[in-house]
Design an enzyme around this catalytic site. Sequence first.
Site, mmCIF file in Angstrom:
data_model
loop_
_atom_site.group_PDB
_atom_site.id
_atom_site.type_symbol
_atom_site.label_atom_id
_atom_site.label_comp_id
_atom_site.label_asym_id
_atom_site.label_seq_id
_atom_site.Cartn_x
_atom_site.Cartn_y
_atom_site.Cartn_z
ATOM 1 N N GLU A 116 1.578 -8.606 5.595
ATOM 2 C CA GLU A 116 0.559 -8.455 4.544
ATOM 3 C C GLU A 116 0.752 -9.484 3.422
ATOM 4 O O GLU A 116 0.192 -9.326 2.336
ATOM 5 C CB GLU A 116 0.576 -7.031 3.961
ATOM 6 C CG GLU A 116 0.449 -5.901 4.958
ATOM 7 C CD GLU A 116 -0.885 -5.858 5.701
ATOM 8 O OE1 GLU A 116 -1.752 -6.724 5.442
ATOM 9 O OE2 GLU A 116 -1.040 -4.972 6.565
ATOM 10 N N HIS A 140 2.730 -1.952 -1.427
ATOM 11 C CA HIS A 140 1.925 -1.303 -0.387
ATOM 12 C C HIS A 140 2.782 -0.262 0.315
ATOM 13 O O HIS A 140 3.928 -0.549 0.690
ATOM 14 C CB HIS A 140 1.437 -2.351 0.618
ATOM 15 C CG HIS A 140 0.873 -1.768 1.884
ATOM 16 N ND1 HIS A 140 -0.214 -0.924 1.897
ATOM 17 C CD2 HIS A 140 1.247 -1.911 3.180
ATOM 18 C CE1 HIS A 140 -0.481 -0.578 3.153
ATOM 19 N NE2 HIS A 140 0.386 -1.151 3.952
ATOM 20 N N HIS A 142 2.554 3.814 2.737
ATOM 21 C CA HIS A 142 1.781 4.700 3.608
ATOM 22 C C HIS A 142 1.972 6.157 3.173
ATOM 23 O O HIS A 142 2.638 6.928 3.861
ATOM 24 C CB HIS A 142 2.226 4.536 5.063
ATOM 25 C CG HIS A 142 2.004 3.170 5.647
ATOM 26 N ND1 HIS A 142 2.509 2.795 6.872
ATOM 27 C CD2 HIS A 142 1.320 2.101 5.179
ATOM 28 C CE1 HIS A 142 2.145 1.538 7.140
ATOM 29 N NE2 HIS A 142 1.432 1.093 6.119
ATOM 30 N N GLU A 170 -3.365 13.828 -16.521
ATOM 31 C CA GLU A 170 -2.841 12.515 -16.900
ATOM 32 C C GLU A 170 -3.437 11.369 -16.074
ATOM 33 O O GLU A 170 -3.323 10.206 -16.462
ATOM 34 C CB GLU A 170 -1.316 12.498 -16.774
ATOM 35 C CG GLU A 170 -0.813 12.579 -15.352
ATOM 36 C CD GLU A 170 0.654 12.119 -15.232
ATOM 37 O OE1 GLU A 170 1.048 11.688 -14.146
ATOM 38 O OE2 GLU A 170 1.385 12.206 -16.223
ATOM 39 N N HIS A 211 -4.961 4.087 6.427
ATOM 40 C CA HIS A 211 -3.795 3.202 6.488
ATOM 41 C C HIS A 211 -2.818 3.427 5.326
ATOM 42 O O HIS A 211 -1.661 3.769 5.554
ATOM 43 C CB HIS A 211 -4.273 1.734 6.526
ATOM 44 C CG HIS A 211 -3.160 0.742 6.645
ATOM 45 N ND1 HIS A 211 -3.271 -0.433 7.355
ATOM 46 C CD2 HIS A 211 -1.903 0.720 6.129
ATOM 47 C CE1 HIS A 211 -2.130 -1.107 7.288
ATOM 48 N NE2 HIS A 211 -1.290 -0.422 6.547
HETATM 49 P P1 13P Z 1 5.175 -5.449 7.778
HETATM 50 O O1 13P Z 1 6.376 -4.877 8.483
HETATM 51 O O2 13P Z 1 4.726 -6.754 8.404
HETATM 52 O O3 13P Z 1 5.405 -5.576 6.298
HETATM 53 O O4 13P Z 1 3.961 -4.463 8.001
HETATM 54 C C1 13P Z 1 4.024 -3.142 7.576
HETATM 55 C C2 13P Z 1 2.712 -2.624 7.136
HETATM 56 O O5 13P Z 1 2.648 -1.652 6.422
HETATM 57 C C3 13P Z 1 1.475 -3.322 7.574
HETATM 58 O O6 13P Z 1 0.375 -2.897 6.845
HETATM 59 ZN ZN ZN Z 2 0.641 -0.871 5.998
#
Ligand code: 13P
Ligand code: ZN
Length: 277
Positions: A116, A140, A142, A170, A211
């Site tokens: 990413e 980023h 999940h 908040e 995602h």
């Molecule tokens: P990477 O291991 O390449 O960082 O990918 C993980 C991920 O969350 C892709 O969206």
């Molecule tokens: Zn991801």
Amino acid sequence: MKVLDSKIMQGYMRMANDGWLQGWHERNGGNLTYRMRPEEVEEVRDDLHFDGEWKDIGTSVPGLAGEFFIATGSGKYFRNVESQPEDSCCICEIDGSGEKYRVVWGLVNGGRPTSEFPSHLMNHEVKKAATGGRHRVIYHCHPANTIALTFVLPLTDEAFTRELWEMATECPVVFPSGVGVVPWMVPGGRAIAVATSELMKQYDVAIWAHHGMFCSGEDFDLTFGLMHTVEKSAEILVKVISMTGGAKRQTITPDDFRALAKDFRVELPEKFLYEKE
Ligand code: 13P
Ligand code: ZN
């Protein structure tokens, strides 16, 4: 100074581990980048090597020419960042055109920065310009509750922002500009990077349908705290929907938000304070 002894790398590793402890980073899920200050680069320059090959970023970020980033490696586990930082992370230098990067530290067993990287860098470029250079962190992950909501709520900035704001008083203070939503797209490429960075012009949070989430911030505490606040709010909403199917007996109303905005001196865009049927 050794990279691993620097305060900034210590802070980076702590944040990565905090994300792991939250359960937001199964396997290699998620990635974290930090745009280094010139003095932070100078402090560790003797520990960097400048003989690596220049490689294509896959997009163009002229606004980041000459910058240095700490990044997680592609396929690397957040779980291992603290125990094996030199294997899991890297420092990358961006060339003078903003089209290429080279690894100057880390990834000692090979590999490349996160898949990413195009999204991170395009977000950094937008945020650097929008905040006069204040924002340095793009994160980023999940987080399960936020992802779950992308199967249930309409995939609009208005629906997500309003529902998340209503779940904790908040929230509008922590993310007054709201959150943006990217429909499902193939990750890792330029198209999703362009869509995300477009949203980052107005928001500090972008949710990727089915995602995960991206957050931008000034430092590790603020960026992690932002992610934590949004995901906590999503968790409350998941509980409410699970208990009631979504019907709320009472909630925070548009006029309540307007009163909050006044007292807390934040501007809440009226587009999120719509009347519901
Ligand atoms: P990477 O291991 O390449 O960082 O990918 C993980 C991920 O969350 C892709 O969206
Ligand atoms: Zn991801």
